[in-house]
Design a protein around this motif. Sequence first.
Motif, PDB file in Angstrom:
ATOM      1  N   MET A 129     -64.975 -16.801 -20.976  1.00 56.73           N
ATOM      2  CA  MET A 129     -65.381 -16.867 -19.577  1.00 56.73           C
ATOM      3  C   MET A 129     -64.773 -18.082 -18.891  1.00 56.73           C
ATOM      4  O   MET A 129     -64.577 -19.132 -19.502  1.00 56.73           O
ATOM      5  N   GLY A 130     -64.473 -17.936 -17.578  1.00 58.58           N
ATOM      6  CA  GLY A 130     -64.039 -19.042 -16.733  1.00 58.58           C
ATOM      7  C   GLY A 130     -65.253 -19.692 -16.088  1.00 58.58           C
ATOM      8  O   GLY A 130     -66.158 -20.107 -16.821  1.00 58.58           O
ATOM      9  N   ASP A 135     -62.283 -23.325 -21.570  1.00 53.16           N
ATOM     10  CA  ASP A 135     -63.185 -24.342 -22.101  1.00 53.16           C
ATOM     11  C   ASP A 135     -63.409 -24.024 -23.577  1.00 53.16           C
ATOM     12  O   ASP A 135     -64.116 -23.073 -23.916  1.00 53.16           O
ATOM     13  N   LEU A 136     -62.795 -24.802 -24.456  1.00 56.34           N
ATOM     14  CA  LEU A 136     -62.873 -24.519 -25.881  1.00 56.34           C
ATOM     15  C   LEU A 136     -64.253 -24.768 -26.455  1.00 56.34           C
ATOM     16  O   LEU A 136     -64.520 -24.430 -27.607  1.00 56.34           O
ATOM     17  N   HIS A 173     -60.367 -15.347 -19.300  1.00 59.91           N
ATOM     18  CA  HIS A 173     -59.297 -15.612 -20.258  1.00 59.91           C
ATOM     19  C   HIS A 173     -59.366 -14.592 -21.398  1.00 59.91           C
ATOM     20  O   HIS A 173     -60.447 -14.246 -21.875  1.00 59.91           O
ATOM     21  N   TYR A 174     -58.212 -14.113 -21.794  1.00 59.17           N
ATOM     22  CA  TYR A 174     -58.099 -13.053 -22.812  1.00 59.17           C
ATOM     23  C   TYR A 174     -57.053 -13.494 -23.827  1.00 59.17           C
ATOM     24  O   TYR A 174     -55.900 -13.763 -23.464  1.00 59.17           O
ATOM     25  N   HIS A 184     -53.794 -14.842 -22.114  1.00 57.27           N
ATOM     26  CA  HIS A 184     -53.657 -14.217 -20.804  1.00 57.27           C
ATOM     27  C   HIS A 184     -54.683 -14.820 -19.846  1.00 57.27           C
ATOM     28  O   HIS A 184     -55.830 -15.066 -20.247  1.00 57.27           O
ATOM     29  N   THR A 185     -54.285 -15.004 -18.616  1.00 55.23           N
ATOM     30  CA  THR A 185     -55.217 -15.417 -17.569  1.00 55.23           C
ATOM     31  C   THR A 185     -55.389 -14.269 -16.581  1.00 55.23           C
ATOM     32  O   THR A 185     -54.410 -13.732 -16.056  1.00 55.23           O
ATOM     33  N   ILE A 186     -56.641 -13.881 -16.361  1.00 59.14           N
ATOM     34  CA  ILE A 186     -56.980 -12.798 -15.440  1.00 59.14           C
ATOM     35  C   ILE A 186     -57.620 -13.444 -14.209  1.00 59.14           C
ATOM     36  O   ILE A 186     -58.706 -14.016 -14.302  1.00 59.14           O
ATOM     37  N   ARG A 187     -56.958 -13.378 -13.077  1.00 63.22           N
ATOM     38  CA  ARG A 187     -57.441 -14.047 -11.863  1.00 63.22           C
ATOM     39  C   ARG A 187     -57.796 -13.006 -10.802  1.00 63.22           C
ATOM     40  O   ARG A 187     -56.999 -12.128 -10.483  1.00 63.22           O
ATOM     41  N   LEU A 188     -59.013 -13.113 -10.273  1.00 58.23           N
ATOM     42  CA  LEU A 188     -59.479 -12.191  -9.231  1.00 58.23           C
ATOM     43  C   LEU A 188     -58.817 -12.573  -7.911  1.00 58.23           C
ATOM     44  O   LEU A 188     -59.009 -13.672  -7.388  1.00 58.23           O
ATOM     45  N   GLU A 189     -58.018 -11.645  -7.362  1.00 56.55           N
ATOM     46  CA  GLU A 189     -57.279 -11.904  -6.123  1.00 56.55           C
ATOM     47  C   GLU A 189     -57.967 -11.340  -4.888  1.00 56.55           C
ATOM     48  O   GLU A 189     -57.915 -11.935  -3.804  1.00 56.55           O
ATOM     49  N   LYS A 190     -58.598 -10.167  -5.039  1.00 50.68           N
ATOM     50  CA  LYS A 190     -59.135  -9.493  -3.855  1.00 50.68           C
ATOM     51  C   LYS A 190     -60.245  -8.531  -4.281  1.00 50.68           C
ATOM     52  O   LYS A 190     -60.254  -8.042  -5.408  1.00 50.68           O
ATOM     53  N   ILE A 191     -61.172  -8.288  -3.366  1.00 53.22           N
ATOM     54  CA  ILE A 191     -62.272  -7.341  -3.609  1.00 53.22           C
ATOM     55  C   ILE A 191     -62.171  -6.224  -2.575  1.00 53.22           C
ATOM     56  O   ILE A 191     -62.113  -6.492  -1.365  1.00 53.22           O
TER      57      ILE A 191
END
Length: 509
Positions: A129-130, A135-136, A173-174, A184-191
């Motif tokens: 989770m972000g 965050d290790l 994070h994946y 991999h970084t998964i970033r929410l761009e738009k809803i």
Amino acid sequence: MVARADPPNEPDNVVPSPDQTSSFNAAQMQELTRQLIDEPGGPHAALAAIAQFMQQHGGFSSGWTRRQPVLLPRRSEPVYFVVRVELNNTHPPIWRRLRVASDLMLSQVHEILQIAMGWTDSHLHHFEMGPGARDLHLQPFLNQFDLDEGEEGLLEEQVRLDEVIASEGDRLHYIYDFGDNWQHTIRLEKILPFNQGDPVAECVAGRRACPPEDVGGIGAHQELLDALAGRPPAGADEEWLEQLLVWLPDDYDPAAFSVVEVNEQLLAGPLPDLANWHPMIADLLDRYRGGPLSPLGRLIKQATSGSTELSDAQAQAAVHRYQHLLRTIGDGVKLTAAGYLPPRIVHALYTELGLQQRWFGAGNREDQTLPVLDLRQTATALGLLRKQNGKLSPTRFSVKHLDDPHALLAHIGSRLPLGRPYERDAGLLALLHAAVGQRLEDPDQDTGAVLTDIGWRVSGVTVQQAARQWTWPTLRALEMLTAGTADPELRATIARSLLYRGSPPAHRG
């Protein structure tokens, strides 16, 4: 000689948890840092130095713990999350832009990511989770493998996507393949609004192919790209690079990416509930250590996606040879001194079933009339006939259900695949390939690879060569059931019906 290889003590991509290792203090950390700064040779040399240092000093400190992530509240109604998925530290960047339903479980997001990126789900993974940087000290969400290892925490299959990202800019994070360590970084761009009937996942853009599986991580992938571009890095091991290029799949193009192909795979959907199918299927996939996107997972998905329903006439035609054999045997037939059917029975079966169309000879000696021998031997192996005291007789089941073709087919399916354990594994693969329409005389080249991966070994020949013989007990029976039709789809439906274990449909004419 056939043998099953000993399984490894543990998977090669398992990361030990911090509380399983011994102390590693600040002074030792400083010493390791100085050693890495002084160590030439790039990431591979650095990893070797880390491994050597940890062996000498006993690993990392157990003085820290990982706290549980705190989930966000679920949305009352689903929306579309437009997310950008980037494979970290790739140059040029490898990325995808996806439109995904906010109420998907993380286990479903995992499969979507595997398809979108082009991985094969051949290794372990974790979500972390972000909403910010990694965050290790935060525990990842767990999957079934973690549970089997005794881990405790939040299961990814019980966590929704909207419980881990909610606002534009939030990150998830994946990590895939703990050996190669693809982050991999998964970033929410738009809803965006989500309407009933919209696809739950869709790829809208992307760039470049993901690295080949097991290439060695980001550093090795970059060296591969440089070598393909004709500019091998200074000081690189030329012999290793040459071996890497030979190992590389022939169709690998680092610049290739197709939104259309990704969306075609996304529309294919996940694996069905395997509880409705032959129990050996789920067991085989588990021993293969593959997921829905592995070669075996894709085969299973395709093999279980078609109809399993046969009309009364189709079921009757499928079991016709076995019914005719049972009626010819009647209450029982005394076998010859050598254990074969008497000549009059052999000849009757040979002519009445039209077997002379695929054989030659007088057709009155079972040991010289292979179609009749196969019919009798498979009927015995399937529990339709039994041999006792030199006499061949129908089983109680055969007597009771002789005139019910659907019951006969269900019984035959319950006995397949046939043979010893390695023949049963090979036979199950043959049934799966038959269920996707493959001709019985064309064994798939992947069969040997799957059998090798689940541990089978043989001396003198390759497993692929041996697999042709191992599939024969099952394929002989399947040939008896499909010999009456040349329709490839009907032959595939018969194979699927033998594998299906769900509620039978109402019989139709």
